[in-house]
Design a protein around this motif. Sequence first.
Motif, PDB file in Angstrom:
ATOM      1  N   MET A 189       5.575 -46.389 -42.046  1.00 21.09           N
ATOM      2  CA  MET A 189       6.301 -47.902 -42.046  1.00 21.09           C
ATOM      3  C   MET A 189       6.684 -48.162 -40.599  1.00 21.09           C
ATOM      4  O   MET A 189       6.873 -47.023 -39.744  1.00 21.09           O
ATOM      5  N   ASN A 190       6.574 -49.325 -40.172  1.00 21.81           N
ATOM      6  CA  ASN A 190       6.801 -49.705 -38.692  1.00 21.81           C
ATOM      7  C   ASN A 190       8.352 -49.265 -38.307  1.00 21.81           C
ATOM      8  O   ASN A 190       9.119 -49.715 -39.131  1.00 21.81           O
ATOM      9  N   SER A 191       8.557 -48.614 -37.287  1.00 24.86           N
ATOM     10  CA  SER A 191       9.689 -48.112 -36.843  1.00 24.86           C
ATOM     11  C   SER A 191      10.626 -49.226 -36.256  1.00 24.86           C
ATOM     12  O   SER A 191      11.991 -49.287 -36.184  1.00 24.86           O
ATOM     13  N   ASN A 192       9.932 -50.542 -35.997  1.00 30.06           N
ATOM     14  CA  ASN A 192      10.758 -51.524 -35.587  1.00 30.06           C
ATOM     15  C   ASN A 192      11.357 -52.186 -36.742  1.00 30.06           C
ATOM     16  O   ASN A 192      12.314 -53.221 -36.457  1.00 30.06           O
ATOM     17  N   ASN A 193      11.036 -51.868 -37.877  1.00 32.44           N
ATOM     18  CA  ASN A 193      11.692 -52.551 -39.270  1.00 32.44           C
ATOM     19  C   ASN A 193      13.029 -51.849 -39.317  1.00 32.44           C
ATOM     20  O   ASN A 193      13.103 -50.575 -39.623  1.00 32.44           O
ATOM     21  N   ARG A 194      14.275 -52.609 -39.478  1.00 33.69           N
ATOM     22  CA  ARG A 194      15.520 -52.247 -39.681  1.00 33.69           C
ATOM     23  C   ARG A 194      15.749 -51.911 -41.198  1.00 33.69           C
ATOM     24  O   ARG A 194      15.723 -52.741 -41.997  1.00 33.69           O
ATOM     25  N   LYS A 195      16.064 -50.517 -41.549  1.00 33.44           N
ATOM     26  CA  LYS A 195      16.461 -50.280 -42.954  1.00 33.44           C
ATOM     27  C   LYS A 195      17.950 -50.213 -43.308  1.00 33.44           C
ATOM     28  O   LYS A 195      18.825 -49.535 -42.200  1.00 33.44           O
ATOM     29  N   MET A 196      18.237 -50.630 -44.261  1.00 30.40           N
ATOM     30  CA  MET A 196      19.765 -50.890 -44.549  1.00 30.40           C
ATOM     31  C   MET A 196      20.086 -50.520 -46.156  1.00 30.40           C
ATOM     32  O   MET A 196      18.964 -51.246 -46.893  1.00 30.40           O
ATOM     33  N   THR A 197      21.157 -50.453 -46.555  1.00 33.88           N
ATOM     34  CA  THR A 197      21.411 -50.386 -47.997  1.00 33.88           C
ATOM     35  C   THR A 197      22.574 -51.252 -48.117  1.00 33.88           C
ATOM     36  O   THR A 197      23.823 -51.219 -47.431  1.00 33.88           O
ATOM     37  N   ILE A 198      22.551 -52.057 -49.210  1.00 32.83           N
ATOM     38  CA  ILE A 198      23.585 -53.163 -49.375  1.00 32.83           C
ATOM     39  C   ILE A 198      24.055 -53.039 -50.969  1.00 32.83           C
ATOM     40  O   ILE A 198      23.047 -53.003 -51.875  1.00 32.83           O
ATOM     41  N   THR A 199      25.282 -52.540 -51.242  1.00 34.69           N
ATOM     42  CA  THR A 199      25.504 -52.325 -52.803  1.00 34.69           C
ATOM     43  C   THR A 199      26.634 -53.478 -53.298  1.00 34.69           C
ATOM     44  O   THR A 199      26.770 -53.670 -54.246  1.00 34.69           O
ATOM     45  N   SER A 200      27.319 -54.322 -51.948  1.00 32.39           N
ATOM     46  CA  SER A 200      28.119 -55.264 -52.455  1.00 32.39           C
ATOM     47  C   SER A 200      27.802 -56.721 -52.386  1.00 32.39           C
ATOM     48  O   SER A 200      27.231 -57.194 -51.523  1.00 32.39           O
ATOM     49  N   VAL A 201      28.088 -57.448 -53.653  1.00 31.43           N
ATOM     50  CA  VAL A 201      27.738 -58.994 -53.652  1.00 31.43           C
ATOM     51  C   VAL A 201      28.433 -59.625 -52.743  1.00 31.43           C
ATOM     52  O   VAL A 201      28.228 -60.865 -52.274  1.00 31.43           O
ATOM     53  N   GLN A 202      29.805 -59.158 -51.988  1.00 34.02           N
ATOM     54  CA  GLN A 202      30.446 -59.690 -51.249  1.00 34.02           C
ATOM     55  C   GLN A 202      30.236 -59.810 -49.600  1.00 34.02           C
ATOM     56  O   GLN A 202      30.774 -60.095 -48.870  1.00 34.02           O
ATOM     57  N   ASN A 203      29.147 -58.629 -49.672  1.00 34.57           N
ATOM     58  CA  ASN A 203      28.684 -58.628 -48.267  1.00 34.57           C
ATOM     59  C   ASN A 203      27.981 -59.702 -47.564  1.00 34.57           C
ATOM     60  O   ASN A 203      27.483 -60.747 -48.312  1.00 34.57           O
ATOM     61  N   ASP A 204      28.446 -60.083 -46.208  1.00 32.37           N
ATOM     62  CA  ASP A 204      28.211 -61.512 -45.693  1.00 32.37           C
ATOM     63  C   ASP A 204      26.499 -61.691 -45.444  1.00 32.37           C
ATOM     64  O   ASP A 204      26.116 -62.658 -45.981  1.00 32.37           O
ATOM     65  N   LYS A 205      25.732 -60.599 -45.603  1.00 39.10           N
ATOM     66  CA  LYS A 205      24.381 -60.859 -45.422  1.00 39.10           C
ATOM     67  C   LYS A 205      23.805 -61.310 -46.707  1.00 39.10           C
ATOM     68  O   LYS A 205      23.173 -62.200 -46.859  1.00 39.10           O
ATOM     69  N   VAL A 206      24.631 -60.849 -47.892  1.00 38.84           N
ATOM     70  CA  VAL A 206      23.981 -61.176 -49.397  1.00 38.84           C
ATOM     71  C   VAL A 206      24.527 -62.320 -49.300  1.00 38.84           C
ATOM     72  O   VAL A 206      23.717 -63.369 -50.088  1.00 38.84           O
ATOM     73  N   LYS A 207      25.435 -62.888 -48.984  1.00 36.83           N
ATOM     74  CA  LYS A 207      26.212 -64.380 -49.158  1.00 36.83           C
ATOM     75  C   LYS A 207      25.128 -65.457 -48.286  1.00 36.83           C
ATOM     76  O   LYS A 207      25.179 -66.325 -48.909  1.00 36.83           O
ATOM     77  N   ALA A 208      24.821 -64.945 -47.183  1.00 32.35           N
ATOM     78  CA  ALA A 208      23.981 -65.734 -46.605  1.00 32.35           C
ATOM     79  C   ALA A 208      22.534 -66.061 -47.239  1.00 32.35           C
ATOM     80  O   ALA A 208      22.207 -67.110 -47.207  1.00 32.35           O
ATOM     81  N   MET A 209      21.947 -65.064 -47.816  1.00 28.29           N
ATOM     82  CA  MET A 209      20.847 -65.136 -48.562  1.00 28.29           C
ATOM     83  C   MET A 209      20.820 -65.893 -49.663  1.00 28.29           C
ATOM     84  O   MET A 209      20.144 -66.710 -50.243  1.00 28.29           O
ATOM     85  N   ALA A 210      22.069 -65.792 -50.546  1.00 27.39           N
ATOM     86  CA  ALA A 210      22.207 -66.348 -51.767  1.00 27.39           C
ATOM     87  C   ALA A 210      22.534 -67.669 -51.491  1.00 27.39           C
ATOM     88  O   ALA A 210      22.146 -68.637 -52.375  1.00 27.39           O
ATOM     89  N   ALA A 211      22.929 -68.186 -50.375  1.00 25.64           N
ATOM     90  CA  ALA A 211      23.164 -69.633 -49.978  1.00 25.64           C
ATOM     91  C   ALA A 211      21.656 -70.210 -49.755  1.00 25.64           C
ATOM     92  O   ALA A 211      21.752 -71.491 -49.924  1.00 25.64           O
ATOM     93  N   LEU A 212      20.705 -69.525 -49.647  1.00 24.25           N
ATOM     94  CA  LEU A 212      19.474 -70.056 -49.524  1.00 24.25           C
ATOM     95  C   LEU A 212      18.874 -70.841 -50.893  1.00 24.25           C
ATOM     96  O   LEU A 212      17.736 -71.423 -50.927  1.00 24.25           O
ATOM     97  N   LEU A 213      19.646 -70.482 -51.807  1.00 23.07           N
ATOM     98  CA  LEU A 213      19.195 -71.252 -53.070  1.00 23.07           C
ATOM     99  C   LEU A 213      19.375 -72.753 -53.148  1.00 23.07           C
ATOM    100  O   LEU A 213      19.162 -73.476 -54.011  1.00 23.07           O
TER     101      LEU A 213
END
Length: 270
Positions: free
Chosen positions: A1-25
């Motif tokens: 897998m390309n080392s430039n790809n940033r890997k992360m784990t998200i478990t909370s629906v309150q995470n800011d990144k989750v909120k930003a992605m959900a807003a795309l609906l």
Amino acid sequence: MNSNNRKMTITSVQNDKVKAMAALLDKKHRDRSGQFIIEGIHLVQEALLAKAEVAAIVYDMERGLPKELAPLLESIDSCDLIEATSAVMAKCTGTESPPPVFGVVRKFSLDAQQLYKESSLVVVLDGVRDPGNMGTIIRSADAVGADAVVLGKGCVDLYNPKTVRSTMGSLFHLPILEGDLAELLSEAKSRGIRLVGTSLAATDTCYSFDWRGPTWLLLGSEGDGLSASSLAQVDHNVIIPMHGKSESLNVAMAGTVLLYEALRQRQYGG
């Protein structure tokens, strides 16, 4: 897998990144961010194969990264690769049974000059509001090898999740432009491109009409047909013969019939 790809784990629906992605609906957030959501293995595959700008791929941590995607990620730079809980997956896709993976993709930026190819076949949608109909027309345009699809004002948003799903990946296969039809149709006519619509009063059937020259096919809304301004620009009208008792075809079926007749004449003669 390309080392430039940033890997992360998200478990909370309150995470800011989750909120930003959900807003795309919501369309206003898609317009503001210039991004949209694609759902499921097939659509993410198609986006990666098409070298679309994929900002993030999010997958269900319990199911793991779909094996079909791993080889494609080798050639993708700077993509967030996120494992998430099923609750996060559901929030970002707006579905009770979320897909195993979804992606965040940058909206397309295309040059209108791509529309004016020699012998072009372009589909123009004027006020088509149903996501399923738009998706089917885009798939049919892709299937016959059309050069582009143009979306005028009043059409359902191309990046609406229902529209995206209904294209089955075809939105990544050919140029799709949103624009001012008055300007685009006028420019097409000035370049010698014929604008073709449908009418019950037409004397040409779709089979007697010659589709082999540069042609833009105009398809109007499900209930009202073409707008008055588009009707005024049309050079030729055709009718689809009806021999049974059905009163009409919906816009997606009609568009498919017309596009396949254009394909038949252009590629198979007669």
